[in-house]
Scaffold this active site. Structure first.
Site, PDB file in Angstrom:
ATOM      1  N   CYS A 289     -28.230  65.062  71.594  1.00 12.68           N
ATOM      2  CA  CYS A 289     -28.636  65.275  70.193  1.00 12.68           C
ATOM      3  C   CYS A 289     -30.040  65.841  70.071  1.00 12.68           C
ATOM      4  CB  CYS A 289     -28.518  63.967  69.418  1.00 12.68           C
ATOM      5  SG  CYS A 289     -29.510  62.648  70.099  1.00 12.68           S
TER       6      CYS A 289
ATOM      7  N   GLU B  23     -27.265  58.266  62.833  1.00  7.25           N
ATOM      8  CA  GLU B  23     -27.972  59.036  63.864  1.00  7.25           C
ATOM      9  C   GLU B  23     -27.083  60.231  64.176  1.00  7.25           C
ATOM     10  OE1 GLU B  23     -30.944  58.300  65.276  1.00  7.25           O
ATOM     11  OE2 GLU B  23     -31.210  56.421  64.185  1.00  7.25           O
TER      12      GLU B  23
ATOM     13  N   ASN C 223     -21.760  60.876  74.403  1.00  8.13           N
ATOM     14  CA  ASN C 223     -22.716  61.545  75.295  1.00  8.13           C
ATOM     15  C   ASN C 223     -23.692  60.600  76.001  1.00  8.13           C
ATOM     16  OD1 ASN C 223     -23.772  61.382  72.607  1.00  8.13           O
ATOM     17  ND2 ASN C 223     -25.471  62.652  73.271  1.00  8.13           N
TER      18      ASN C 223
END
Ligand code: NAP
Length: 470
Positions: free
Chosen positions: A279, A245, A149
């Site tokens: 995210c 992450e 992304n």
């Protein structure tokens, strides 16, 4: 493009197609790595580590500054690569390219701040004649695994600090978006990075993931991606440092004393940035009952103005999702939520990889769209009667990356800061706010450790203590 192993740009007969998610057009191919390529990459990285750990810090700094300069000169080319292989619009991709320049520049700046301190050995009886200090050393080979992304800047968040700290890197970018990472590799080599310090292996996680992760040579795995893959990797990694992450379904609280127009604007942008494949994207908005009706009307009206389409058109606000199967998954989740009783306010339809910006209310607690990470352009509105209720609902999920509150009340803001179980709280901003030097990471299932160059450097170096017995 070819992958970077040792001193070579390596090609293979077996290739992976890289396609534009909007029209499925073939943009390029990359080699499909196998275990022998992983082995070659680790062998090269062992040598690369010996080279980089002995490189004077000023040379690492110069290489990183030169890389940032190359990125600056070619930022439009990088932006077009991001937007063509991924699903960001060209406007979003330009922002990512410019943030990547920041990330690499900050890595250069932080390289000179990898410092230690003296240790007061005489604080213990019997140690009066001892003096010493600790300083930080690189940890070795870092395995970096990155998602689709932010195909450029999230790579820079690992490679920049790893190199600044004197390590070597084996990088595996997302299979659907490898080109931005390879271009960054090209820029670093052009900037004078010694061969073997950075190795980029292109290939499917399902095929080479275990060979990468279970190998004992990397001393740290720095992973950004989904919680499921993250957990799988942790289970297989063995004795090495782990940076994770991971995902989230970020909550925003809007109180009745907030600047509502600002809240609407920022929440729409935060929900639909990068088609919600973000995210820290806004997924759950808790709105005070006194202003709920106004907010719902304004939010839906603003959402309906979003222009969806070809990501390289300057006028497009929201491009395609990364693959048709991801868009189909979101479609399934929307259908399930409707069956479970959620009320659709706008959107909800898919055409190929294009998915309308979608707003729900009355989302049941158990619906996936409430408790899982949607990673698509869907946002839920909830009516709340108190801040306590909003915080309790915000914390009711397994994730905890960013949280946000819109309010003019200091006491509301500080209560949210104290009680939201997240890695970062944004006040009068959506959860989708980040600059690259801030500590970034999550609690609960959203991750382990922190990125943000200074903080990544702490994870990617370790202290060595020195003591002189006088
Ligand atoms: P993903 O499916 O988890 O993949 C991420 C990377 O891991 C890809 O390179 C993938 O390779 C690789 N991979 C998958 N399974 C693996 C395994 N068993 N062993 C080794 N490597 C493996 O995630 P994604 O769909 O690309 O990205 C979306 C996710 O990333 C979301 O959950 C999002 O929240 C999260 N994310 C988190 C942050 C953060 O900073 N917290 C930032 C951005 C994104 P393949 O591409 O070959 O499958």
């Amino acid at each position: 493009m070819r992958m970077l192993i040792g001193e070579n740009w390596v090609d293979k007969d077996e290739k992976i197609d890289v396609r534009n998610p909007y029209n499925n057009e073939l943009i390029d191919t990359v080699p499909s790595a196998d275990k022998s390529d992983v082995e070659a990459a680790y062998q090269a990285a062992e040598e690369g580590y010996r080279v980089n750990r002995h490189l004077p810090v000023h040379q690492r700094i110069s290489i990183l500054y030169r890389t940032a300069e190359i990125l600056k000169n070619r930022s439009e080319e990088f932006a077009r690569t991001i937007a063509t292989e991924g699903s960001k619009t060209i406007k979003e991709a330009r922002k990512e390219a410019s943030r990547c320049i920041d990330t690499i520049t900050i890595s250069a700046e932080e390289a000179r701040r990898v410092v230690g301190e003296t240790v007061p050995f005489s604080s213990r009886e019997g140690s009066e004649n001892r003096v010493g200090y600790y300083c930080r050393f690189p940890i070795g080979i870092i395995l970096a695994i990155t998602p689709f992304n932010d195909p450029l800047n999230l790579v820079a968040h690992k490679v920049g600090p790893a190199i600044a700290g004197g390590n070597s890197v084996v990088l595996k970018p997302a299979t659907v978006t490898p080109l931005s990472a390879l271009k960054l590799g090209e820029a670093m080599i052009e900037a004078g990075l010694p061969w073997k310090v950075l190795n980029i292996v292109t290939g499917y996680g399902s095929k080479i993931g275990d060979a990468l992760v279970m190998d004992p040579r990397p001393r740290m795995i720095s992973f950004t991606g989904g919680t499921q893959a993250g957990e799988e990797i942790v289970k297989k990694a063995g004795l090495k440092k782990i940076g994770m992450e991971l995902g989230s379904n970020s909550p925003v609280i809007v109180m009745d004393d907030a600047d509502l127009e600002q809240a609407v604007e920022l929440c729409v942008s935060g929900a639909f940035w990068a088609v919600g494949q973000n995210c820290i994207g806004v997924q759950r908005i808790y709105i005070h009952e006194n202003i709920y009706d106004w907010f719902e009307r304004a939010f839906v009206e603003r959402t309906k103005k979003m222009k969806i389409g070809y990501q390289l058109d300057e006028a497009t606000d929201m491009g395609p999702m990364i693959t048709e199967s991801e868009a189909e998954r979101v479609e399934r989740w929307v259908k399930e939520a409707l069956e479970e009783g959620a009320e659709l306010l706008c959107g909800g339809k898919r055409k190929g990889t294009l998915f309308e910006p979608t707003v729900f209310k009355n989302m049941p607690d158990q619906a996936k769209l409430n408790c899982e990470e949607v990673f698509g352009p869907v946002v839920n509105l909830y009516k709340i009667s108190s801040l306590d209720e909003a915080i309790s609902l915000a914390n009711s999920v397994k994730y905890g990356l960013h949280g946000a509150i819109f309010t003019r009340s200091l006491s509301h803001a500080f209560k949210a800061i104290k009680e939201l179980d997240v890695g970062g709280v944004m006040v009068n901003d959506s959860t989708d706010y980040r600059i690259d030097m801030m500590p970034f990471g999550g609690v609960k299932w959203s991750g382990l450790g922190r990125e943000g160059i200074k903080f990544a450097l702490l994870e990617m170096t370790e202290p060595k203590v020195v003591c002189f017995n006088l």
